[in-house]
Design a protein around this motif. Structure first.
Motif, PDB file in Angstrom:
ATOM      1  N   GLY A 131      51.041  47.608  40.359  1.00  0.00           N
ATOM      2  CA  GLY A 131      49.744  47.936  40.945  1.00  0.00           C
ATOM      3  C   GLY A 131      48.763  48.369  39.882  1.00  0.00           C
ATOM      4  O   GLY A 131      49.089  48.407  38.683  1.00  0.00           O
ATOM      5  N   ASP A 132      47.541  48.676  40.331  1.00  0.00           N
ATOM      6  CA  ASP A 132      46.521  49.159  39.409  1.00  0.00           C
ATOM      7  C   ASP A 132      46.916  50.557  38.921  1.00  0.00           C
ATOM      8  O   ASP A 132      47.410  51.378  39.698  1.00  0.00           O
ATOM      9  CB  ASP A 132      45.175  49.205  40.122  1.00  0.00           C
ATOM     10  N   ALA A 133      46.648  50.809  37.644  1.00  0.00           N
ATOM     11  CA  ALA A 133      47.101  52.066  37.029  1.00  0.00           C
ATOM     12  C   ALA A 133      46.684  53.301  37.824  1.00  0.00           C
ATOM     13  O   ALA A 133      47.444  54.267  37.934  1.00  0.00           O
ATOM     14  CB  ALA A 133      46.563  52.147  35.604  1.00  0.00           C
ATOM     15  N   SER A 134      45.480  53.255  38.419  1.00  0.00           N
ATOM     16  CA  SER A 134      45.001  54.463  39.110  1.00  0.00           C
ATOM     17  C   SER A 134      45.827  54.790  40.346  1.00  0.00           C
ATOM     18  O   SER A 134      45.763  55.915  40.850  1.00  0.00           O
ATOM     19  CB  SER A 134      43.525  54.301  39.480  1.00  0.00           C
ATOM     20  N   PHE A 193      54.412  42.233  24.826  1.00  0.00           N
ATOM     21  CA  PHE A 193      55.327  43.181  24.188  1.00  0.00           C
ATOM     22  C   PHE A 193      54.738  43.462  22.809  1.00  0.00           C
ATOM     23  O   PHE A 193      54.084  42.593  22.233  1.00  0.00           O
ATOM     24  CB  PHE A 193      56.764  42.626  24.072  1.00  0.00           C
ATOM     25  N   GLN A 194      54.938  44.692  22.305  1.00  0.00           N
ATOM     26  CA  GLN A 194      54.370  45.041  21.002  1.00  0.00           C
ATOM     27  C   GLN A 194      54.839  44.015  19.964  1.00  0.00           C
ATOM     28  O   GLN A 194      55.998  43.636  19.961  1.00  0.00           O
ATOM     29  CB  GLN A 194      54.806  46.449  20.580  1.00  0.00           C
ATOM     30  N   ASN A 195      53.931  43.609  19.049  1.00  0.00           N
ATOM     31  CA  ASN A 195      54.204  42.458  18.172  1.00  0.00           C
ATOM     32  C   ASN A 195      54.869  42.769  16.835  1.00  0.00           C
ATOM     33  O   ASN A 195      55.185  41.865  16.078  1.00  0.00           O
ATOM     34  CB  ASN A 195      52.885  41.747  17.852  1.00  0.00           C
ATOM     35  N   ALA A 230      51.473  54.957  32.265  1.00  0.00           N
ATOM     36  CA  ALA A 230      50.470  54.082  32.880  1.00  0.00           C
ATOM     37  C   ALA A 230      50.285  52.836  32.014  1.00  0.00           C
ATOM     38  O   ALA A 230      50.290  52.945  30.792  1.00  0.00           O
ATOM     39  CB  ALA A 230      49.153  54.825  33.021  1.00  0.00           C
ATOM     40  N   TYR A 231      50.130  51.674  32.639  1.00  0.00           N
ATOM     41  CA  TYR A 231      50.061  50.383  31.931  1.00  0.00           C
ATOM     42  C   TYR A 231      51.398  50.173  31.195  1.00  0.00           C
ATOM     43  O   TYR A 231      51.419  49.951  29.986  1.00  0.00           O
ATOM     44  CB  TYR A 231      48.904  50.349  30.930  1.00  0.00           C
ATOM     45  N   CYS A 232      52.489  50.259  31.925  1.00  0.00           N
ATOM     46  CA  CYS A 232      53.820  50.373  31.283  1.00  0.00           C
ATOM     47  C   CYS A 232      54.418  49.056  30.821  1.00  0.00           C
ATOM     48  O   CYS A 232      55.456  49.056  30.146  1.00  0.00           O
ATOM     49  CB  CYS A 232      54.785  51.099  32.214  1.00  0.00           C
ATOM     50  N   GLY A 233      53.827  47.907  31.176  1.00  0.00           N
ATOM     51  CA  GLY A 233      54.406  46.629  30.756  1.00  0.00           C
ATOM     52  C   GLY A 233      55.845  46.528  31.240  1.00  0.00           C
ATOM     53  O   GLY A 233      56.172  46.892  32.381  1.00  0.00           O
ATOM     54  N   ILE A 246      53.709  52.411  35.896  1.00  0.00           N
ATOM     55  CA  ILE A 246      52.921  51.487  36.730  1.00  0.00           C
ATOM     56  C   ILE A 246      52.318  50.406  35.850  1.00  0.00           C
ATOM     57  O   ILE A 246      51.985  50.648  34.681  1.00  0.00           O
ATOM     58  CB  ILE A 246      51.819  52.220  37.536  1.00  0.00           C
ATOM     59  N   GLU A 247      52.179  49.224  36.447  1.00  0.00           N
ATOM     60  CA  GLU A 247      51.742  48.062  35.671  1.00  0.00           C
ATOM     61  C   GLU A 247      51.234  47.014  36.654  1.00  0.00           C
ATOM     62  O   GLU A 247      51.783  46.866  37.740  1.00  0.00           O
ATOM     63  CB  GLU A 247      52.959  47.567  34.858  1.00  0.00           C
ATOM     64  N   LEU A 248      50.176  46.298  36.247  1.00  0.00           N
ATOM     65  CA  LEU A 248      49.560  45.305  37.123  1.00  0.00           C
ATOM     66  C   LEU A 248      50.480  44.100  37.380  1.00  0.00           C
ATOM     67  O   LEU A 248      50.518  43.562  38.473  1.00  0.00           O
ATOM     68  CB  LEU A 248      48.253  44.831  36.482  1.00  0.00           C
ATOM     69  N   SER A 249      51.223  43.695  36.356  1.00  0.00           N
ATOM     70  CA  SER A 249      52.033  42.480  36.492  1.00  0.00           C
ATOM     71  C   SER A 249      53.360  42.778  37.197  1.00  0.00           C
ATOM     72  O   SER A 249      54.191  43.550  36.716  1.00  0.00           O
ATOM     73  CB  SER A 249      52.308  41.890  35.102  1.00  0.00           C
ATOM     74  N   ILE A 284      49.212  56.686  28.252  1.00  0.00           N
ATOM     75  CA  ILE A 284      48.315  55.584  28.641  1.00  0.00           C
ATOM     76  C   ILE A 284      48.349  54.540  27.535  1.00  0.00           C
ATOM     77  O   ILE A 284      48.146  54.880  26.375  1.00  0.00           O
ATOM     78  CB  ILE A 284      46.849  56.089  28.755  1.00  0.00           C
ATOM     79  N   ASP A 285      48.579  53.294  27.897  1.00  0.00           N
ATOM     80  CA  ASP A 285      48.556  52.216  26.892  1.00  0.00           C
ATOM     81  C   ASP A 285      47.868  50.998  27.517  1.00  0.00           C
ATOM     82  O   ASP A 285      48.522  49.998  27.821  1.00  0.00           O
ATOM     83  CB  ASP A 285      49.995  51.891  26.451  1.00  0.00           C
ATOM     84  N   PRO A 286      46.544  51.091  27.718  1.00  0.00           N
ATOM     85  CA  PRO A 286      45.846  50.035  28.456  1.00  0.00           C
ATOM     86  C   PRO A 286      45.572  48.797  27.598  1.00  0.00           C
ATOM     87  O   PRO A 286      45.756  48.830  26.379  1.00  0.00           O
ATOM     88  CB  PRO A 286      44.523  50.718  28.835  1.00  0.00           C
TER      89      PRO A 286
HETATM   90  C1  LIG Z   1      48.753  47.016  25.818  1.00  0.00           C
HETATM   91  S1  LIG Z   1      49.800  46.532  27.114  1.00  0.00           S
HETATM   92  C2  LIG Z   1      50.946  47.869  27.098  1.00  0.00           C
HETATM   93  C3  LIG Z   1      52.284  47.585  27.721  1.00  0.00           C
HETATM   94  C4  LIG Z   1      53.371  48.615  27.454  1.00  0.00           C
HETATM   95  N1  LIG Z   1      52.910  49.957  27.413  1.00  0.00           N
HETATM   96  C5  LIG Z   1      54.117  48.290  26.172  1.00  0.00           C
HETATM   97  O1  LIG Z   1      54.035  49.027  25.212  1.00  0.00           O
HETATM   98  O2  LIG Z   1      54.803  47.256  26.153  1.00  0.00           O
HETATM   99  C6  LIG Z   1      48.790  46.812  28.490  1.00  0.00           C
HETATM  100  C7  LIG Z   1      49.431  46.486  29.826  1.00  0.00           C
HETATM  101  O3  LIG Z   1      48.526  46.879  30.863  1.00  0.00           O
HETATM  102  C8  LIG Z   1      48.655  45.975  31.939  1.00  0.00           C
HETATM  103  N2  LIG Z   1      47.435  46.147  32.748  1.00  0.00           N
HETATM  104  C9  LIG Z   1      46.215  45.588  32.558  1.00  0.00           C
HETATM  105  N3  LIG Z   1      45.346  46.068  33.463  1.00  0.00           N
HETATM  106  C10 LIG Z   1      46.014  46.963  34.236  1.00  0.00           C
HETATM  107  C11 LIG Z   1      45.647  47.792  35.328  1.00  0.00           C
HETATM  108  N4  LIG Z   1      44.419  47.786  35.814  1.00  0.00           N
HETATM  109  N5  LIG Z   1      46.585  48.579  35.856  1.00  0.00           N
HETATM  110  C12 LIG Z   1      47.856  48.578  35.381  1.00  0.00           C
HETATM  111  N6  LIG Z   1      48.263  47.818  34.351  1.00  0.00           N
HETATM  112  C13 LIG Z   1      47.351  47.022  33.786  1.00  0.00           C
HETATM  113  C14 LIG Z   1      48.854  44.638  31.273  1.00  0.00           C
HETATM  114  O4  LIG Z   1      49.501  43.743  32.141  1.00  0.00           O
HETATM  115  C15 LIG Z   1      49.715  45.023  30.063  1.00  0.00           C
HETATM  116  O5  LIG Z   1      51.084  44.884  30.353  1.00  0.00           O
END
Ligand SMILES: C[S@@+](CC[C@H](N)C(=O)[O-])C[C@H]1O[C@@H](n2cnc3c(N)ncnc32)[C@H](O)[C@@H]1O
Length: 625
Positions: free
Chosen positions: A518-521, A419-421, A468-471, A489-492, A539-541
């Protein structure tokens, strides 16, 4: 021969001589890696090979691996950034010459040698960079806590390619325009690796962070300067100390510390204690030796004992003291070093709905200490709302649920997840992203799902958001009032469960926000019903940025606007550059002329990490036709 691009391979002779690290360490004024590089550069069958023992294969492999490590750099990594900076500082000719002569790993300094240097510039990693004195060959030195123009004394401790690292011994002539030691708040500043900029005014920190963004786009975007808009001033953090909502102090394997202590002090009771695998003893009621619990020392792998961190929120510091004492008392029970977790959370009352991983504790129970403090999302909110004072607790369990408020929204997430710090800056960050998506003004809040007609023009405002990479759904939930549909979408899978929970925690209609693990793509296959001309992709990878597959899918989908948020401006610059270039090339292919290409509209840093050299960066790309 020209200087290789980062990551470019150089041949290493398989007959490279072996390295006896220990022997080399004993050589006077000779550093391990210098010795290593000397050994390696004398590759090939030695004349005295009849008398020299043949190196074992393992030794050759290790030597090759070490050399490779110094030469083949991970693109956009910390070392790769230094490499680009050194090329600029020393000049291409000098770099090429050293590579041609094979002397790019032969440092002109001895191990622990003290040298006087003048700092030329600040590295994007936050340290000063100096050129070696004129009587040495062209070489660079990195010295932490130094500023451009300063004359300093530094002690060399490690070498890399055309670069040495040094500890700061003293600042002989400070840069008084920049350095203000009275601004420093932490007694460990200058030794702890956490902060780099406490000696600078906050305005100066923001300026330096803007320079980092400028340099990153120059080094890694591979775009002509005309394609990069002027980098905007860095957006400040409302809190410059006491902002960090997560800290992870740690300690080394206690046994190691005890053994070292026993060896050094030759304690009488060592033998007895060692029999139990524990050389700790009680001296006047206190456990000796104390194991350091804190953060890494700059330039070393050693942990420093730190009882307070002024950039952390008050509740984290309150809990840190008693936690350290408890651990110290029970240190003999730890077989390994541990990374602790302290996370600032709002207290979750038992009557409030929440989600947790397995039956673990949430912020309402266990491992927490209460603390009353204002929720610092916005100063106005703090002043206006009578309920602005909320109870903060400290969560220390990775599986426990943490709760944060951002503006009017609440977020739950597992303690161990991202989570953002810096909570204090999040409202302004989201507002900036929102305004970038809606440059003509934010539309009235979208409360109902009204699908746009198929004939919408590209000038229509976005109605759909892909996160994408939504946490745990931070941007999705925060921006959802302005969209009819949101897909994240988010990997975890754990984070996705929390994202879905957070949508309902904030009373969002279930049909509005959908989240996929799943994977962002993979997201683009699931949003084929989203109208591209009215879709924004956020996008927030992670630090490593996006992969090729994701960028290709993104270009194929071709949304109207892309907002790229990143804690690593270097990988962001790389990905943004690729998006602009590739989309332009695609749009020039016969028969594809109308598809449009991405123009980089703006780039702005956000200071999520005051007192450190880190910068968050937001890039906005818009489709032009
Ligand atoms: C910088 S964080 C951003 C999270 C969210 N946007 C937020 O602001 O809280 C990056 C996120 O990308 C996820 N992640 C890493 N690789 C990924 C992938 N290949 N596909 C989807 N999500 C991925 C991580 O688990 C992490 O939660």
């Amino acid at each position: 021969m020209t200087s290789p691009k980062p990551g470019e391979k150089r041949q290493v002779s398989p007959t490279a001589a072996p390295v006896d690290k220990k022997a080399k360490l004993d050589l006077p004024s000779t550093h391990r890696e210098e010795a290593l590089s000397n050994e390696l550069s004398s590759a090939g069958p030695s004349k005295s090979s009849t008398t020299t023992k043949k190196p074992s294969r393992k030794a050759v492999r290790t030597a090759q691996k070490n050399r490779k490590k110094l030469i083949e750099l991970e693109p956009c990594s910390r070392d790769d950034i230094y490499w680009h900076e050194i090329n600029d500082l020393l000049g291409k000719d000098a770099v090429d010459e050293a590579i041609e002569a094979g002397s790019d790993l032969d440092a002109p300094f001895g191990f622990r040698e003290e040298v006087d240097l003048v700092i030329s510039e600040l590295s994007s990693n936050g340290e000063g960079i100096a050129k070696a004195p004129p009587d040495r060959k062209p070489w660079a030195v990195i010295i932490p806590f130094t500023l451009p123009g300063e004359r300093v004394r530094a002690r060399i401790y490690r070498h890399a390619r055309l670069l040495s690292f040094a500890d700061l011994v003293s600042v002989e002539e400070p840069n008084t325009d920049m350095r203000d030691m009275s601004a420093v708040r932490c007694r460990y500043f200058g030794t702890c690796a956490g902060c780099q900029y406490q000696m600078l005014s906050y305005d100066m920190q923001l300026q330096l962070k803007r320079n980092v963004v400028v340099k990153a786009y120059g080094m890694f975007s591979d775009l002509p300067s005309t394609s990069v808009p002027p980098i905007l001033p860095t957006s400040p953090s409302p809190l410059q100390y006491g902002y960090r909502t997560k800290i992870t102090p740690h300690f080394d394997t206690p046994e190691k510390v005890y053994k070292k202590h026993a060896k050094n002090k030759k304690l009488k009771s060592d033998a007895a204690a060692s029999e139990n695998g524990d050389a700790a003893i009680e001296v006047d009621g206190a456990i000796e030796p104390k194991v350091d619990i804190g953060f890494n020392q700059v330039g070393k792998r050693e942990v420093m004992d730190i009882e307070e961190c002024p950039i952390a929120t008050p509740i984290l510091n309150e809990v840190l003291g008693p936690m350290r004492e408890r651990i110290q008392k029970n240190m003999h029970l730890y077989k390994k070093g541990v990374s602790l977790l302290l996370r600032d959370s709002l207290e979750i009352s038992p009557s409030q709905p929440t989600l947790s991983l397995t039956p673990g504790p949430s912020a309402s129970v266990a491992n927490t200490l209460p603390h009353l403090q204002p929720t610092p999302n916005s100063i106005d909110e703090m002043n206006d709302l009578s309920g602005a004072f909320e109870k903060h607790v400290c969560v220390t369990d990775h599986r426990a649920t943490v709760r944060e408020r951002v503006g009017t929204m609440l977020f739950d997430y597992p303690g161990g997840q991202f989570f953002q710090n810096n909570n204090s800056v999040l409202v302004s960050l989201v507002e900036y992203v929102r305004d970038a998506i809606f440059p003509a003004g934010v539309p009235t809040v979208v409360s109902e799902i009204v699908e746009p007609s198929a004939t919408t023009s590209t000038t229509d405002v976005p109605t759909h958001l892909v996160d994408a990479y939504c946490g745990s759904g931070f941007f999705s939930v925060m921006l959802s009032p302005h969209f009819t549909r949101v897909a994240g979408i988010e990997l975890s899978a754990d984070a996705i469960r929390f994202a879905t929970h957070n949508a309902s925690l904030n009373s969002l209609p279930t049909t509005k926000c959908t989240f996929l693990a799943g994977d962002a793509s993979a997201i683009f296959a699931t949003v084929q019903d989203f109208p591209r001309a009215r879709t924004a992709v956020l996008i927030d990878p992670p630090r490593k940025g996006c992969d090729e597959a994701f960028l290709k899918q993104l270009r194929d989908f071709r949304p109207e606007v892309v907002v790229y948020v990143s804690c690593n401006v270097h990988t962001q610059a790389r990905d943004v550059g690729a998006l602009v270039r590739e989309s332009k090339m695609e749009s020039e292919v016969e028969g594809k002329k109308g598809i449009g290409w991405y123009r980089l509209e703006s780039v702005r840093g956000f200071d999520l990490f005051p007192q450190t050299a880190h910068v968050e960066s937001v890039a906005v790309l818009r489709l032009v036709k």
